[in-house]
Design a protein around this motif. Sequence first.
Motif, mmCIF file in Angstrom:
data_model
loop_
_atom_site.group_PDB
_atom_site.id
_atom_site.type_symbol
_atom_site.label_atom_id
_atom_site.label_comp_id
_atom_site.label_asym_id
_atom_site.label_seq_id
_atom_site.Cartn_x
_atom_site.Cartn_y
_atom_site.Cartn_z
ATOM 1 N N SER A 20 0.864 -1.181 0.000
ATOM 2 C CA SER A 20 0.000 0.000 0.000
ATOM 3 C C SER A 20 0.901 1.231 0.000
ATOM 4 C CB SER A 20 -0.886 -0.011 1.247
ATOM 5 O OG SER A 20 -0.078 0.009 2.404
ATOM 6 N N GLN A 21 0.289 2.347 -0.369
ATOM 7 C CA GLN A 21 1.059 3.604 -0.441
ATOM 8 C C GLN A 21 1.762 3.903 0.891
ATOM 9 O OE1 GLN A 21 -1.565 6.825 -1.268
ATOM 10 N NE2 GLN A 21 -0.233 7.683 -2.825
ATOM 11 N N ASP A 38 -0.890 -7.857 10.704
ATOM 12 C CA ASP A 38 -1.749 -7.088 9.791
ATOM 13 C C ASP A 38 -3.203 -7.380 10.173
ATOM 14 O OD1 ASP A 38 -2.889 -5.725 7.688
ATOM 15 O OD2 ASP A 38 -1.938 -6.900 6.099
ATOM 16 N N ILE A 45 -2.615 -7.358 0.479
ATOM 17 C CA ILE A 45 -1.567 -6.722 -0.325
ATOM 18 C C ILE A 45 -0.310 -6.460 0.503
ATOM 19 C CG2 ILE A 45 -3.099 -5.737 -2.092
ATOM 20 C CD1 ILE A 45 -2.469 -2.993 -0.924
ATOM 21 N N ASP A 46 -0.491 -5.956 1.710
ATOM 22 C CA ASP A 46 0.690 -5.668 2.536
ATOM 23 C C ASP A 46 1.304 -6.953 3.092
ATOM 24 O OD1 ASP A 46 0.589 -2.944 2.132
ATOM 25 O OD2 ASP A 46 -0.658 -2.563 3.888
ATOM 26 N N ARG A 105 -5.263 -1.128 8.547
ATOM 27 C CA ARG A 105 -5.652 -0.161 7.519
ATOM 28 C C ARG A 105 -7.117 -0.336 7.113
ATOM 29 N NH1 ARG A 105 -3.449 -1.722 3.109
ATOM 30 N NH2 ARG A 105 -4.326 0.109 2.133
ATOM 31 N N ASN A 106 -7.866 0.724 7.263
ATOM 32 C CA ASN A 106 -9.244 0.793 6.743
ATOM 33 C C ASN A 106 -10.164 -0.283 7.310
ATOM 34 O OD1 ASN A 106 -8.293 2.858 5.015
ATOM 35 N ND2 ASN A 106 -7.494 1.312 3.626
ATOM 36 N N GLU A 136 -4.766 3.419 9.117
ATOM 37 C CA GLU A 136 -5.550 4.275 8.225
ATOM 38 C C GLU A 136 -7.011 4.170 8.664
ATOM 39 O OE1 GLU A 136 -3.059 3.529 4.078
ATOM 40 O OE2 GLU A 136 -5.222 3.700 4.048
ATOM 41 N N ASP A 179 -9.514 8.494 -4.376
ATOM 42 C CA ASP A 179 -9.175 7.068 -4.430
ATOM 43 C C ASP A 179 -9.470 6.588 -5.853
ATOM 44 O OD1 ASP A 179 -9.320 4.252 -4.261
ATOM 45 O OD2 ASP A 179 -9.865 4.347 -2.140
ATOM 46 N N HIS A 182 -11.204 0.526 -5.749
ATOM 47 C CA HIS A 182 -10.763 -0.673 -5.019
ATOM 48 C C HIS A 182 -11.891 -1.683 -5.076
ATOM 49 C CE1 HIS A 182 -13.371 0.807 -1.797
ATOM 50 N NE2 HIS A 182 -12.788 1.979 -1.938
ATOM 51 N N ARG A 195 -4.228 9.082 8.135
ATOM 52 C CA ARG A 195 -3.237 7.999 8.012
ATOM 53 C C ARG A 195 -2.044 8.350 8.883
ATOM 54 N NH1 ARG A 195 -3.282 7.460 1.348
ATOM 55 N NH2 ARG A 195 -5.303 6.406 1.253
#
Length: 200
Positions: A20-21, A38, A45-46, A105-106, A136, A179, A182, A195
Amino acid sequence: MEKYNKIYSSYNVSEDIKPSQILSLVWKNFLPNSKILDLGCGQGIDSLFLAKNDFSVIAIDSSDVAVNQIKIKKDEFKLDNLELICGDINDFNIEKNKYQVIICRNVLNFLDKGKALKILNSLKDNIQKGSYIIIEIFTKDDPSFFSDNKFASYFEEQELLNIFSGYKIFYYLENIILDPGHPGFPGPHKHGVARIIAQK
Ligand SMILES: C[S@@+](CC[C@H](N)C(=O)[O-])C[C@H]1O[C@@H](n2cnc3c(N)ncnc32)[C@H](O)[C@@H]1O
């Protein structure tokens, strides 16, 4: 989570395993033997990226579809250093001093505020000095806040930053972002986000 099972069923895990970014900003600073958690990993993804880069990763999500999709990639890349758990992050016990990096995240917006704050406190209590926390969340500036399709909870302006007062703030962003899309929402759209990368 039924909603996410449905969404992930129509999206394969990306063939292009990249972080991720926010993770891309910091992962090179992680110590080689870091254990990484995580929470709410989604399609991983991470987690996949970090495991491919030889970190030891535990990834947890309540969507069995997502966890099974990640398992296929884990087997394909022979990632014995990636442990997958299908479960509720509310029930996951964060072992003291076990992780050098925790990513969330999210996902906290899917919990009611009390539970989201409980998890944040648990992250803070259970990591040791020098460890990284990467979060995030969606703020009240998210367009969904004014819609009929709300998350369970939202964060106030500066709230995430205040939660990590006393930490070294490696990175902080609070803004309305565009965004590109996704799983579940493929077209470009706006989000109100905060973030943070905080180091204890
Ligand atoms: C918006 S996605 C974010 C996925 C990933 N962290 C990312 O940013 O790409 C939210 C994820 O949180 C998971 N989730 C929601 N509530 C959860 C809970 N209580 N326990 C574990 N996972 C949960 C969903 O299944 C979904 O995969």
